[in-house]
Design a protein around this motif. Structure first.
Motif, PDB file in Angstrom:
ATOM      1  N   CYS A 241      31.397  37.357  24.065  1.00  0.00           N
ATOM      2  CA  CYS A 241      30.441  39.425  24.166  1.00  0.00           C
ATOM      3  C   CYS A 241      31.311  39.148  25.677  1.00  0.00           C
ATOM      4  O   CYS A 241      31.411  38.601  26.248  1.00  0.00           O
ATOM      5  N   HIS A 242      31.518  40.418  26.230  1.00  0.00           N
ATOM      6  CA  HIS A 242      32.257  40.864  27.506  1.00  0.00           C
ATOM      7  C   HIS A 242      31.631  41.774  28.088  1.00  0.00           C
ATOM      8  O   HIS A 242      31.310  42.697  27.289  1.00  0.00           O
ATOM      9  N   ALA A 243      31.119  41.936  28.899  1.00  0.00           N
ATOM     10  CA  ALA A 243      30.347  43.291  29.295  1.00  0.00           C
ATOM     11  C   ALA A 243      30.073  43.093  31.438  1.00  0.00           C
ATOM     12  O   ALA A 243      30.057  42.160  31.825  1.00  0.00           O
ATOM     13  N   TYR A 244      30.697  44.796  31.189  1.00  0.00           N
ATOM     14  CA  TYR A 244      30.426  44.394  32.894  1.00  0.00           C
ATOM     15  C   TYR A 244      29.816  45.877  33.455  1.00  0.00           C
ATOM     16  O   TYR A 244      29.926  46.748  32.256  1.00  0.00           O
ATOM     17  N   TYR A 245      29.381  45.815  34.427  1.00  0.00           N
ATOM     18  CA  TYR A 245      28.027  47.161  35.121  1.00  0.00           C
ATOM     19  C   TYR A 245      28.314  47.390  36.352  1.00  0.00           C
ATOM     20  O   TYR A 245      28.678  46.372  37.031  1.00  0.00           O
ATOM     21  N   GLN A 246      27.996  48.987  36.507  1.00  0.00           N
ATOM     22  CA  GLN A 246      27.921  49.026  37.650  1.00  0.00           C
ATOM     23  C   GLN A 246      27.157  49.923  37.869  1.00  0.00           C
ATOM     24  O   GLN A 246      27.201  51.137  36.920  1.00  0.00           O
ATOM     25  N   VAL A 295      28.453  42.477  37.373  1.00  0.00           N
ATOM     26  CA  VAL A 295      28.909  43.532  38.300  1.00  0.00           C
ATOM     27  C   VAL A 295      30.466  43.547  38.957  1.00  0.00           C
ATOM     28  O   VAL A 295      31.087  42.798  39.182  1.00  0.00           O
ATOM     29  N   TRP A 296      31.496  44.817  38.184  1.00  0.00           N
ATOM     30  CA  TRP A 296      32.007  45.277  38.308  1.00  0.00           C
ATOM     31  C   TRP A 296      32.298  47.199  38.644  1.00  0.00           C
ATOM     32  O   TRP A 296      32.373  47.493  37.891  1.00  0.00           O
ATOM     33  N   TYR A 297      33.268  46.913  40.038  1.00  0.00           N
ATOM     34  CA  TYR A 297      33.756  48.654  39.848  1.00  0.00           C
ATOM     35  C   TYR A 297      34.761  49.120  39.091  1.00  0.00           C
ATOM     36  O   TYR A 297      35.850  48.810  40.253  1.00  0.00           O
ATOM     37  N   VAL A 298      34.730  48.806  38.106  1.00  0.00           N
ATOM     38  CA  VAL A 298      35.630  49.453  37.144  1.00  0.00           C
ATOM     39  C   VAL A 298      36.214  50.904  37.782  1.00  0.00           C
ATOM     40  O   VAL A 298      37.697  50.723  38.029  1.00  0.00           O
ATOM     41  N   LYS A 299      34.968  51.647  37.431  1.00  0.00           N
ATOM     42  CA  LYS A 299      36.166  52.653  37.650  1.00  0.00           C
ATOM     43  C   LYS A 299      36.869  52.757  39.557  1.00  0.00           C
ATOM     44  O   LYS A 299      37.757  53.692  39.097  1.00  0.00           O
ATOM     45  N   GLU A 300      36.419  51.984  40.404  1.00  0.00           N
ATOM     46  CA  GLU A 300      36.870  52.430  41.702  1.00  0.00           C
ATOM     47  C   GLU A 300      38.642  51.820  41.639  1.00  0.00           C
ATOM     48  O   GLU A 300      38.933  52.531  41.929  1.00  0.00           O
ATOM     49  N   HIS A 301      38.685  50.866  40.625  1.00  0.00           N
ATOM     50  CA  HIS A 301      39.867  50.014  40.156  1.00  0.00           C
ATOM     51  C   HIS A 301      40.590  50.800  40.046  1.00  0.00           C
ATOM     52  O   HIS A 301      41.658  51.001  39.818  1.00  0.00           O
ATOM     53  N   GLU A 302      40.481  51.314  38.425  1.00  0.00           N
ATOM     54  CA  GLU A 302      40.899  52.103  37.653  1.00  0.00           C
ATOM     55  C   GLU A 302      41.360  53.392  38.655  1.00  0.00           C
ATOM     56  O   GLU A 302      42.775  53.882  38.582  1.00  0.00           O
ATOM     57  N   GLU A 303      40.642  53.404  39.800  1.00  0.00           N
ATOM     58  CA  GLU A 303      40.835  54.932  40.398  1.00  0.00           C
ATOM     59  C   GLU A 303      41.990  54.749  41.703  1.00  0.00           C
ATOM     60  O   GLU A 303      42.647  55.281  42.258  1.00  0.00           O
ATOM     61  N   SER A 304      41.859  52.778  42.095  1.00  0.00           N
ATOM     62  CA  SER A 304      42.855  52.799  43.448  1.00  0.00           C
ATOM     63  C   SER A 304      44.544  52.895  43.073  1.00  0.00           C
ATOM     64  O   SER A 304      44.637  53.092  43.804  1.00  0.00           O
ATOM     65  N   GLN A 317      43.069  41.495  45.101  1.00  0.00           N
ATOM     66  CA  GLN A 317      42.867  42.356  43.625  1.00  0.00           C
ATOM     67  C   GLN A 317      41.304  42.206  43.841  1.00  0.00           C
ATOM     68  O   GLN A 317      40.878  41.110  43.603  1.00  0.00           O
ATOM     69  N   LEU A 318      40.717  42.895  43.157  1.00  0.00           N
ATOM     70  CA  LEU A 318      39.169  43.335  42.532  1.00  0.00           C
ATOM     71  C   LEU A 318      38.377  42.624  43.706  1.00  0.00           C
ATOM     72  O   LEU A 318      37.427  41.764  42.789  1.00  0.00           O
ATOM     73  N   GLU A 319      39.229  42.307  44.861  1.00  0.00           N
ATOM     74  CA  GLU A 319      37.248  41.934  45.916  1.00  0.00           C
ATOM     75  C   GLU A 319      36.360  42.316  46.233  1.00  0.00           C
ATOM     76  O   GLU A 319      35.909  43.140  47.445  1.00  0.00           O
ATOM     77  N   ASP A 320      35.558  42.628  45.531  1.00  0.00           N
ATOM     78  CA  ASP A 320      34.358  43.665  45.304  1.00  0.00           C
ATOM     79  C   ASP A 320      33.350  43.406  46.380  1.00  0.00           C
ATOM     80  O   ASP A 320      33.241  41.741  46.101  1.00  0.00           O
ATOM     81  N   LEU A 352      34.528  33.648  39.654  1.00  0.00           N
ATOM     82  CA  LEU A 352      33.901  33.135  40.417  1.00  0.00           C
ATOM     83  C   LEU A 352      34.033  32.547  42.339  1.00  0.00           C
ATOM     84  O   LEU A 352      33.348  32.525  42.658  1.00  0.00           O
ATOM     85  N   VAL A 353      35.599  32.345  42.712  1.00  0.00           N
ATOM     86  CA  VAL A 353      35.935  33.148  43.923  1.00  0.00           C
ATOM     87  C   VAL A 353      37.014  34.004  44.220  1.00  0.00           C
ATOM     88  O   VAL A 353      37.657  34.481  44.167  1.00  0.00           O
ATOM     89  N   ASN A 354      36.471  35.260  45.275  1.00  0.00           N
ATOM     90  CA  ASN A 354      37.067  36.182  45.121  1.00  0.00           C
ATOM     91  C   ASN A 354      37.067  37.115  44.897  1.00  0.00           C
ATOM     92  O   ASN A 354      37.305  38.380  45.788  1.00  0.00           O
ATOM     93  N   VAL A 355      37.518  36.910  43.356  1.00  0.00           N
ATOM     94  CA  VAL A 355      37.582  38.186  42.753  1.00  0.00           C
ATOM     95  C   VAL A 355      36.329  38.765  41.416  1.00  0.00           C
ATOM     96  O   VAL A 355      36.194  37.825  41.012  1.00  0.00           O
TER      97      VAL A 355
END
Length: 499
Positions: A241-246, A295-304, A317-320, A352-355
């Motif tokens: 299973c994979h899941a990200y939330y924001q 937690v991942w700000y996917v929407k911001e990543h897609e819009e950037s 990349q993806l340094e939330d 784990l680190v940076n991403v």
């Protein structure tokens, strides 16, 4: 003031605390590897170029397993590129993240790094664009002791002992159209079954993870798991299973209730797997590997427009940068994984680190803990023995995305001589007064009580202010006559250790 009454008893044990639930994930993406775990010019670098300041933080985090080398990256990966003399390793384009891969870190180096962190390797094979034979070759290189072409190559490359990798992922997110070589469920189920059967022929004791849905919102969710498992049920041990939330559109209340979706996801996948098992008259039980969650700000990543026409080595990349609210959600998601540990046997915080990570680094500079570091590290340190599912009496609040949700949530663990209670208060503005009946755990003393909260729920730890957010002692916690009482600040996560 909102209140809650929680009853805990050892007879309500769910399952043993599975240490693999405290796993993590390193992908060749952004600065996750290069200037993350590996930076030969850094003042803390080991002889092999590993940042030892990062190693110490990973050990403190308490990560037990690490999924590698992807993620989306694995679907275009040739594992042979990453072994042997570094000066002969080819530079390749990674289509998934539109960057260049130098292959200076590969299987052998990463396995040595894992020994520094006391972590277990969970290895992914590329079934998307390669297939059965390369997977078998990687298995031989990694695990066979000696006396074959590829095991002897590993030895010649400076690794005399086999890596003995037990958990293997059969690709990554194969239902996703963003995935290089993505497939329909029927096609993936067939190739996964053939690959799994071949790998089990080489080593019947391998633990194999088949790709489930990339999220509970995927249009093929449910049907994907059923179709894939009908092909490979008897050959695999886990479904992923994979899941990200924001937080979306300023709806903090719904964001804090994200574990409701995670619990639904787990229960639905478990039910689907059991349906296939019953249909096949199988005595086998498929468990869940929740091997990407965060937690991942996917929407911001897609819009950037982060993907551009440049091909760069290890771009940022993806340094939330995570907030207090993000940390509370991460802590409560981990509580949910513990509650479902009768079916969730492994999990990986991504990454784990940076991403999208609990640990950040600056090239040539410091490494520091994000807010999300703390609930993970504290839970990994304190949880032991059996998971205890609580009986909770608390009021609810209304959310736009998840309906009525309990204001206070909790889970506990209990060992022979110690216990731990983990709690979250989702109220946006008010503290909660909580009473926990721990007589059924046999606890008589508080050994530690820590709360992560802040008057600014969007406070962050940054390069300029690395310790802005840290857990503090919860001085309200008291234990008398088997009743633990404490106050939980609004939007907070708390851990109480008992003896």
């Amino acid at each position: 003031m909102p209140s809650a009454y929680i009853a805990l008893d050892k007879k309500d044990a769910v399952a043993p605390v599975r240490r693999r639930i405290f796993g993590s994930f390193v992908e060749h993406l952004g600065r996750g590897v290069y200037t993350g775990i590996y930076e030969p010019s850094h003042p803390s670098a080991s002889d092999e170029g590993f940042r030892m300041d990062v190693v110490e933080l990973v050990r403190e985090l308490g990560s037990t397993t690490v999924r590698y080398p992807g993620g989306n990256f694995v679907s275009g990966f040739r594992w042979e590129d990453s072994v042997g003399p570094r000066e002969t390793r080819p530079v390749r384009r990674d289509l998934s993240w539109h960057s260049l891969e130098s292959n200076q870190i590969g299987l052998d180096e990463f396995a040595r790094w894992l020994k520094l962190t006391d972590s277990e390797l969970m290895l992914a094979v590329n079934v998307a664009t390669r297939g059965i034979l390369p997977a078998l070759d990687l298995l031989e290189y990694a695990n066979h002791p000696s006396g074959t072409a590829l095991s002897d190559l590993r030895i010649a490359n400076g690794t005399p002992d086999p890596h003995n990798v037990r958990m293997w992922c059969l690709g990554n997110e194969m239902d996703g159209p963003w995935q290089t070589g993505f497939m329909a469920a029927d096609d993936y189920g067939k190739i996964a079954a053939r690959t799994a059967a071949a790998m089990k022929a080489a080593d019947k004791d391998l633990e194999l993870v088949v790709c489930g849905s990339s999220g509970s919102g995927m249009p093929t969710f449910g049907d994907w798991e059923r179709t894939v498992l009908e092909h490979c049920y008897e050959h695999v041990d886990y479904v992923s299973c994979h899941a990200y939330y924001q937080e979306l559109d300023g709806d903090l209340a719904s964001f804090l209730a994200s574990p409701i979706d995670m619990a639904f996801f787990i229960d639905a996948v478990a039910a689907t797997a059991d349906h296939v098992g019953y249909k096949k008259r199988s005595s086998k039980k498929i468990n869940i590997s929740f091997d990407e969650w965060n937690v991942w700000y996917v929407k911001e990543h897609e819009e950037s427009g982060a993907v551009n026409d440049e091909w760069r080595h290890a771009p940022r990349q993806l340094e939330d940068v995570y907030t207090v609210a993000d940390a509370v959600v991460v802590g409560s998601l981990l509580m949910t994984l513990l509650k479902r540990s009768d079916r969730v046997a492994a999990a990986s915080l991504a990454q784990l680190v940076n991403v999208i990570a609990p640990i950040m680094t600056e090239p040539g500079g410091p490494a520091w803990r994000q807010t999300t570091f703390y609930p993970f590290s504290i839970t990994s340190r304190l949880a032991s023995g059996e998971v205890i599912r609580p009986v909770i009496e608390t009021s609810t609040y209304t959310t736009a995305r998840h309906g009525e949700v309990p204001l206070v949530d909790a889970v506990a663990t209990s060992d022979d001589d110690r216990a731990a209670v983990f709690l979250v208060n989702r109220h946006l503005t008010e503290a909660a007064q909580v009473t926990v009946d721990v007589r059924g755990l046999g606890s008589s003393v508080i050994t530690e009580a820590l709360t992560l909260a802040d008057s600014d729920v969007y406070a962050k730890n940054t390069l300029a202010d690395q310790h802005r957010v840290t857990p503090s002692a919860n001085t309200t916690a008291k234990l008398a006559d088997g009743l633990l009482t404490l106050e939980l600040p609004p939007v907070s996560w708390t851990a109480v250790a008992l003896g």
